[in-house]
Design a protein around this motif. Structure first.
Motif, PDB file in Angstrom:
ATOM      1  N   ILE A 297       0.826  -1.027  -0.171  1.00 13.62           N
ATOM      2  CA  ILE A 297      -0.176  -0.055  -0.088  1.00 13.62           C
ATOM      3  C   ILE A 297       0.993   1.249   0.095  1.00 13.62           C
ATOM      4  O   ILE A 297       1.923   1.548   0.715  1.00 13.62           O
ATOM      5  N   LEU A 298       0.630   2.018  -0.840  1.00 11.68           N
ATOM      6  CA  LEU A 298       1.232   3.229  -0.949  1.00 11.68           C
ATOM      7  C   LEU A 298       0.393   4.546  -0.443  1.00 11.68           C
ATOM      8  O   LEU A 298      -0.690   4.598  -1.055  1.00 11.68           O
ATOM      9  N   SER A 299       0.531   5.244   0.500  1.00  8.09           N
ATOM     10  CA  SER A 299      -0.239   6.224   1.224  1.00  8.09           C
ATOM     11  C   SER A 299       0.235   7.351   0.832  1.00  8.09           C
ATOM     12  O   SER A 299       1.303   7.809   1.032  1.00  8.09           O
ATOM     13  N   LEU A 300      -0.469   8.258   0.202  1.00  8.34           N
ATOM     14  CA  LEU A 300       0.001   9.520  -0.156  1.00  8.34           C
ATOM     15  C   LEU A 300      -0.850  10.628   1.239  1.00  8.34           C
ATOM     16  O   LEU A 300      -2.227  10.452   1.389  1.00  8.34           O
ATOM     17  N   TYR A 301      -0.202  11.312   1.911  1.00  3.54           N
ATOM     18  CA  TYR A 301      -0.489  12.251   3.113  1.00  3.54           C
ATOM     19  C   TYR A 301      -0.757  13.666   2.295  1.00  3.54           C
ATOM     20  O   TYR A 301       0.003  14.235   1.747  1.00  3.54           O
TER      21      TYR A 301
END
Lengths: 245, 484
Positions: free
Chosen positions: B273-277
């Motif tokens: 999972i790549l999370s972008l904040y």
């Protein structure tokens, strides 16, 4: 060394300007020395002649219809590249033409990808034709054109899709050229089904399917014209019995 | 006398156990007096102290399942010890090194007791376990099996405590148990009285070795618990990024870290999972599922790039994080030894295809990648279906028999009614019937009763059609498919 070469170019120019007769003689001299056209063509790898192409394609895949093989350069489907099949409406035997090819591709454990077909592909018919349906993939009936082209290009570039079938009625030459290059890169055969012919198309092979007689269509038999094929000079037409019964 | 007091104490004393045992729920902790005494020095000298947890409720499971449960429980024990070893239905951990840190065995037990019970509850297992601690692994295991919640600090006292255990704790097979019983052996101390050479002859060296290990006279190899790998890395951007294209070089960096991590551990991943904040917004998660576990930097980056093309972010990005959700073993490709031998084409093809389908899924969504399937049904429109490719993955279809009569390649989604004008059928042009009829009747038991006569027909413009006429209702003609 440097000075010598500068001098020699100077003298050449001065000769040409001063005395035209001398110049012609010079050229004649050179022609007599120079190699023949044959030699020149052979020397340059980027120059090729259409009539030689047929021999290069000799190891092509047979279409499964001997009469059709006879009018194709290399006696069969090309190994890679784009093939356009033009029919005025669907249901003229355009898929039937590809069945032997599809069968052999499935046997080579490669995949067949269909991109945005116009109707539902009917599984029992594929089984009847001897095609393993677990190796047939269909990509979205309602994907947008942009996505569809992206899928076609990627599929042509991947080496494990043996055959990419697509139903795109109108594609500009620029796009076709791009797809053709993709197919060459992935060594994949792409087939585009369409209704209208597109002149100057960069596809490798353009076929047209017509009724055998213009007013009275016969169920079993169609006319197939090779409009363009690399290695062919003029359009060739043959009658083909596409349904056995 | 003082020495024995310090090293061996007992808890709530069962009658048979005297000196050499300390009950764990002793209200009085080892006092400062005992710490100053010679006992403390001997503890250091004595080497490791092993705390065993025995879970008889695991007996009814098979070995892999037991292992799975033990793995989960081992994660709890990690709080108190760095060395945890696995045994049948039991976990043993080294606690000597943590005694001082946690301030005594009682504290350690308290720290473990509740979490283990909670973990057992979570696994829906009965929440009880037996425990014991002594300087040898096998010794503590035997004590735990005997349900003696005992603590023994010194090796010298092991013999006297273990000697009182019944031979049942050895978990021998039935035949050996019977033979021991017939020999008059009831407790471990009876075995020690027998000469070890003849014991080895009669019962095999395993039993003798086990007893030796229990007393600390033989080395005890252990299989230690390795916590599962975790990978999570975050990158805080020095400035806000609005364009996803600008993010790619940074994602590239994170993915190289990930691939390095995987390579070092000989692993691959199939879900990350790549999370972008964002600032003042909920973060965006990009789920990257791989059909085939992979650690190829290029292909993961390409997938990510494809995901980015369809992504709409609510606000500029301030940080980025990659978490690996699932690790898999790395499966390399087998290359043939001789270059021109048959290449393992199929394997290559499969892995390439999986990558290709991953890519399509990332761009289009899984619902658009379909596979054609047949259904055992007579009515044409029900005899075929498009299934999402993911759903049929792994299910090998058995070859189906094809219908005897010719079937068209194209089926219309909905049959199209044809026009009948002065005895002639028309679609776009006039239609000639070539062959037929083939009668299909089905579903007479339901409302959707189907009775049709199918014909193969030719339209004047050259289309090969599959048409039918209803035999019930209005007897209309319909076009259902194209022979293409």
């Amino acid at each position: 060394m440097k000075t010598y070469s500068e001098n020699s170019t100077k003298t050449l120019f001065s000769k040409a300007h001063k005395d035209p007769c001398n110049h012609i003689e010079d050229i004649q001299e050179r022609i007599s020395d120079s190699p023949s056209i044959e030699q020149l063509i052979n020397r340059n790898a980027n120059v090729w002649r259409g009539c030689d192409m047929a021999d290069q394609l000799a190891h092509a895949q047979s279409t499964g219809y001997p009469e059709f093989d006879n009018i194709l350069p290399g006696k069969g489907w090309p190994q890679n590249g784009l093939v356009e099949i033009i029919s005025s409406n669907w249901g003229m035997g355009e898929l039937q033409l590809l069945i032997p090819l599809m069968r052999s591709i499935v046997q080579q454990s490669q995949w067949i990808l269909g991109v945005s077909p116009p109707h539902l592909l009917y599984a029992p018919a594929l089984i009847q034709a001897g095609i393993n349906i677990s190796q047939v993939l269909i990509v979205g009936l309602d994907t947008s054109c942009k996505d569809a082209l992206w899928v076609i290009e990627k599929a042509l570039q991947t080496q494990n899709c043996g055959l990419v079938l697509t139903w795109q009625n109108w594609l500009p030459n620029k796009v076709l050229r791009r797809l053709q290059l993709a197919a060459e890169a992935g060594n994949t055969l792409g087939v585009i089904f369409k209704h209208a012919d597109n002149k100057n198309s960069p596809s490798r092979l353009r076929l047209q399917i017509r009724n055998s007689s213009p007013h009275n269509a016969v169920f079993n038999i169609v006319d197939i014209t090779v409009i363009k094929a690399r290695g062919n000079f003029q359009p060739l037409t043959t009658k083909l019995k596409i349904y056995q019964n | 006398m003082e020495d024995s007091e310090n090293t061996t104490k007992r808890l709530a004393p069962p009658a048979s156990y005297k000196a050499g045992v300390i009950k764990l729920n002793l209200p009085k902790k080892p006092t400062s007096k005992s710490k100053q005494g010679s006992g403390q020095a001997q503890i250091r000298k004595a080497g490791s102290l092993w705390y065993a947890i025995y879970l008889p409720q695991l007996l009814r499971f098979n070995e892999p399942q037991q292992q799975e449960y033990l793995n989960k429980l081992a994660a709890v024990l990690e709080n108190v010890s760095s060395t945890i070893s696995f045994h049948p239905q039991a976990l043993v951990c080294e606690i000597r090194s943590s005694l001082k840190y946690f301030d005594g065995i009682d504290a350690i037990h308290e720290k473990v007791d509740q979490p283990i019970k909670e973990a057992l509850n979570q696994l829906s297992l009965p929440d009880y376990f037996f425990y014991a601690a002594c300087p040898t692994i096998t010794g503590s295991l035997l004590l735990a099996r005997a349900d003696i919640n005992a603590l023994i600090y010194r090796k010298e006292n092991l013999r006297s405590v273990l000697g009182k255990l019944s031979t049942k704790v050895l978990q021998l097979d039935k035949e050996q148990n019977r033979r021991l019983y017939n020999m008059g052996v009831r407790h471990l101390r009876d075995i020690w009285r027998l000469p070890s050479v003849s014991l080895r002859k009669r019962f095999g060296s395993e039993l003798v070795d086990l007893l030796k290990k229990a007393l600390g006279e033989a080395p005890e190899p252990t299989r230690n618990y390795l916590p599962p790998p975790t990978f999570s890395t975050t990158y805080d951007l020095p400035y806000k990024v609005k364009s996803l294209d600008r993010l790619l070089p940074l994602a590239d960096e994170l993915i190289s870290q990930l691939c390095e991590f995987l390579r070092n551990r000989d692993l691959s991943t199939s879900h990350l999972i790549l999370s972008l904040y964002h600032e003042k917004h909920k973060w965006t998660d990009i789920n990257i599922n791989l059909r085939q576990a992979n650690r190829c930097h290029k292909s993961i980056l390409m997938l990510l790039e494809t995901h980015f093309t369809n992504l709409i972010i609510p606000a500029p990005i301030v940080a980025m994080k990659i978490i690996v959700k699932k690790f898999d073993d790395f499966m390399g490709l087998n290359e043939p030894l001789l270059a021109k031998d048959k290449p393992s084409l199929e394997q290559h093809t499969d892995s390439n295809l999986n990558q290709f389908i991953d890519l399509l899924k990332a761009r289009l969504g899984a619902q658009f990648i379909n596979s054609v399937q047949t259904v055992a049904e007579h009515i044409p429109e029900y005899a075929t279906q498009l299934l999402a490719y993911d759903n049929i993955n792994g299910v090998k279809q058995k070859p189906k028999s094809a219908p005897l009569m010719p079937r068209p390649f194209w089926l219309l989604n909905k049959p199209k009614q044809l026009v009948l004008r002065s005895g002639k059928l028309y679609n776009h042009k006039s239609i000639t019937i070539i062959s037929g009829p083939e009668r299909i009747e089905s579903r007479w038991w339901s409302d959707a009763d189907v009775r049709r006569d199918y014909y193969i027909a030719l339209e004047q413009n050259g289309s090969r059609l599959w048409i039918y006429r209803e035999r019930n209702r209005r007897k209309n003609w319909y076009l259902q498919g194209y022979f293409s």
